[in-house]
Design a protein around this motif. Structure first.
Motif, PDB file in Angstrom:
ATOM      1  N   PRO A  22       8.839   2.942   5.956  1.00  0.00           N
ATOM      2  CA  PRO A  22       7.672   2.325   5.114  1.00  0.00           C
ATOM      3  C   PRO A  22       6.516   3.252   5.626  1.00  0.00           C
ATOM      4  O   PRO A  22       6.124   3.236   6.573  1.00  0.00           O
ATOM      5  N   ASP A  23       5.632   3.441   4.635  1.00  0.00           N
ATOM      6  CA  ASP A  23       4.195   4.244   4.621  1.00  0.00           C
ATOM      7  C   ASP A  23       3.562   3.301   5.823  1.00  0.00           C
ATOM      8  O   ASP A  23       2.889   3.943   6.668  1.00  0.00           O
ATOM      9  N   GLU A  24       3.588   2.015   5.856  1.00  0.00           N
ATOM     10  CA  GLU A  24       2.598   1.373   6.513  1.00  0.00           C
ATOM     11  C   GLU A  24       3.032   1.259   8.120  1.00  0.00           C
ATOM     12  O   GLU A  24       2.308   0.920   8.818  1.00  0.00           O
ATOM     13  N   CYS A  25       4.276   1.877   8.591  1.00  0.00           N
ATOM     14  CA  CYS A  25       4.725   2.074   9.781  1.00  0.00           C
ATOM     15  C   CYS A  25       4.309   3.361  10.279  1.00  0.00           C
ATOM     16  O   CYS A  25       4.440   3.642  11.615  1.00  0.00           O
ATOM     17  N   THR A  27       2.031   6.516  11.700  1.00  0.00           N
ATOM     18  CA  THR A  27       0.847   7.165  11.989  1.00  0.00           C
ATOM     19  C   THR A  27       0.513   8.339  11.589  1.00  0.00           C
ATOM     20  O   THR A  27       1.628   9.013  11.767  1.00  0.00           O
TER      21      THR A  27
END
Length: 134
Positions: A22-25, A27
């Motif tokens: 997922p994009d939010e994971c 960095t």
């Protein structure tokens, strides 16, 4: 969307090579160091502006988006001919909603449901702004 290029453990979850992350994971450091790779989505939400001002969307692949852009640039007669060669149901649905040209709607009616066009009380899309005469 990102995929793992190496086995990773992020936020309590193990990811194997080629797993979607997922994009939010992700960095920036994970991407720069080569642990993950950003890839484009396989489909896009192609927007359709309806006559009442609302916006709907149809999911299309990149190739379907290219086909749509080319068809919108064709004359109504040529676009109507091209409709008969379209096999993709999402692309046909997109044209049904987004292309208000009479010739295209007639061709879509024949292709999709044996002759009925979008004129049977269904909401018509706003002017596509392509400048093509009908």
């Amino acid at each position: 969307m990102y995929i793992a290029l190496r086995p990773l453990h992020i936020a309590g979850h193990d990811y194997h090579i080629n797993d979607e992350i997922p994009d939010e994971c992700v960095t920036r450091r994970l991407e720069v160091t080569g642990f993950v790779k950003h890839i484009e989505k396989e489909t896009f939400a192609a927007p359709v502006l309806m006559s009442d001002g609302t916006v709907t969307a149809v999911e299309l692949t990149p190739q379907e988006v290219k086909t749509a852009l080319l068809l919108f640039q064709q004359t109504p007669a040529n676009a109507a001919k091209a409709v008969s060669e379209i096999a993709s149901e999402p692309l046909l649905e997109y044209f049904k909603q987004a292309d208000g040209r009479k010739a295209v709607q007639a061709a879509l009616g024949v292709k999709m449901n044996g002759g009925e066009t979008n004129g049977g009380g269904a909401e018509q899309p706003a002017d596509s702004g392509n400048g093509a005469a009908e």
